[in-house]
Design an enzyme around this catalytic site. Structure first.
Site, PDB file in Angstrom:
ATOM      1  N   TYR A  83       0.835  -1.210   0.000  1.00  0.00           N
ATOM      2  CA  TYR A  83       0.000   0.000   0.000  1.00  0.00           C
ATOM      3  C   TYR A  83       0.870   1.261   0.000  1.00  0.00           C
ATOM      4  CZ  TYR A  83      -3.681  -3.290   1.154  1.00  0.00           C
ATOM      5  OH  TYR A  83      -4.553  -4.345   1.128  1.00  0.00           O
ATOM      6  N   SER A  84       2.072   1.141  -0.553  1.00  0.00           N
ATOM      7  CA  SER A  84       3.085   2.185  -0.435  1.00  0.00           C
ATOM      8  C   SER A  84       2.770   3.443  -1.241  1.00  0.00           C
ATOM      9  CB  SER A  84       4.433   1.615  -0.903  1.00  0.00           C
ATOM     10  OG  SER A  84       5.389   2.620  -1.078  1.00  0.00           O
ATOM     11  N   ASN A  85       2.764   4.593  -0.559  1.00  0.00           N
ATOM     12  CA  ASN A  85       2.694   5.873  -1.257  1.00  0.00           C
ATOM     13  C   ASN A  85       3.911   6.055  -2.161  1.00  0.00           C
ATOM     14  OD1 ASN A  85       0.289   6.791  -0.085  1.00  0.00           O
ATOM     15  ND2 ASN A  85       1.354   7.688   1.663  1.00  0.00           N
ATOM     16  N   HIS A  86       5.058   5.559  -1.709  1.00  0.00           N
ATOM     17  CA  HIS A  86       6.289   5.723  -2.481  1.00  0.00           C
ATOM     18  C   HIS A  86       6.204   4.980  -3.812  1.00  0.00           C
ATOM     19  CE1 HIS A  86      10.497   5.878  -3.570  1.00  0.00           C
ATOM     20  NE2 HIS A  86      10.590   4.569  -3.492  1.00  0.00           N
ATOM     21  N   LEU A  87       5.748   3.734  -3.798  1.00  0.00           N
ATOM     22  CA  LEU A  87       5.599   3.007  -5.062  1.00  0.00           C
ATOM     23  C   LEU A  87       4.656   3.749  -6.000  1.00  0.00           C
ATOM     24  CD1 LEU A  87       5.331  -0.787  -4.093  1.00  0.00           C
ATOM     25  CD2 LEU A  87       7.296   0.416  -5.072  1.00  0.00           C
TER      26      LEU A  87
END
Length: 301
Positions: free
Chosen positions: A62-66
């Protein structure tokens, strides 16, 4: 006042004589909002300078970075590869589906393998497997990321005089970058989004030392507003987010900015900020997390 600055007329702030403002970094670049865009700015320039056409990075499901790296690849013409922590399980969640739509090739690593993500031999193996790529660390935090975050401190100072900036803390890169951008008596308050966040101080100091050769003492790390840990929550947190949106017309996210504003208001109530202070809380974006949050927990704000 800047369109990215918003007054927050909260009763507790008025009672304590504190001027509370919100910097809307979530609005600065709608397609790539918030601190992730700032962390990526100089990394993308470096990738281009080195002749790379591919970005490779790491993150949770659920990564914002990805999501940010995938969007940056689409916007700036880079191929992107995302190494996702955990096994693939059925259809991708909304965050990873968005990454795939933006052109990111997703590959899953079991948790044991994922722990090797900083080891030189493992990184060399990834380069051989996926081809030459510019490596971005998990969360996007490195010395180049701090340069982008330092610019935010300058931008805010150009709009308003303040005594403190307040920001949510995950890897510590956003806070570290803000510290390097301050040149006066202002301080930074970080609200840790994860449990047992005491180690973050060492990480923040290491980041500023790497970037500038200095350690900055003008910050405080609040460790009591994690609501159980990273991506953990409670009914009180979700109620706070709903009420905040009703009062101010601003949606917070449940992983970072919801905990940030909850913590800042509690610190104001405790008298942490002296009367007459101006405090600017930074909305770092991350609202894409809601789609994955609903899919994972079934909770509605």
């Amino acid at each position: 006042m800047s369109p990215f600055l918003q007054a927050l007329p909260e009763p507790v702030a008025a009672a304590r004589g504190v001027r509370l403002l919100l910097w809307r970094d979530d609005l600065v670049s709608p397609e790539l909002p918030g601190n992730k865009a700032r962390k990526l700015k100089y990394n993308l320039l470096e990738a281009r300078r080195l002749g790379h056409g591919r970005l490779l990075t790491f993150g949770g499901a659920y990564s914002n970075h990805l999501a940010a790296v995938a969007a940056a690849g689409r916007l700036h013409g880079f191929a992107t590869v995302g190494l996702v922590r955990g096994e693939a399980a059925g259809a991708p969640n909304p965050t990873l589906a968005r990454c795939a739509t933006d052109g990111m090739a997703l590959h899953y690593l079991d948790r044991t393998t994922y722990r090797c993500r900083t080891e030189p031999a493992f990184l060399a193996e990834l380069q051989a497997r996926f081809g030459p790529a510019y490596l971005l660390p998990e969360g996007g935090t490195n010395a180049l990321a701090l340069i982008g975050m330092a610019e935010l401190a300058t931008e805010i100072r150009q709009q308003v005089a303040f005594d403190a900036l307040a920001v949510a803390v995950g890897t510590g890169g956003t806070l570290a970058g803000l510290l390097t951008g301050l040149r006066g008596p202002e301080k930074v308050v970080g609200v840790a989004a994860l449990k047992n966040g005491g180690f973050l101080k060492d990480d923040i100091d290491a980041l500023t030392r790497e970037a500038t050769g200095q350690i900055f003492g003008k910050y405080m790390l609040a460790k009591d507003y994690h609501f159980g840990g990273y991506a953990k929550y409670s009914a009180d947190l979700l109620a706070f987010i709903r009420q905040f949106e009703e009062r101010h017309g601003v949606l917070l996210d449940p992983i970072y900015t919801g905990k940030l504003l909850f913590g800042v208001l509690d610190l104001i109530g405790q008298g942490y900020f002296p009367p007459g202070s101006t405090v600017v809380a930074v909305h770092t974006g991350g609202l894409q997390a809601w789609a994955g949050w609903h899919a994972r927990f079934g909770e509605r704000r």
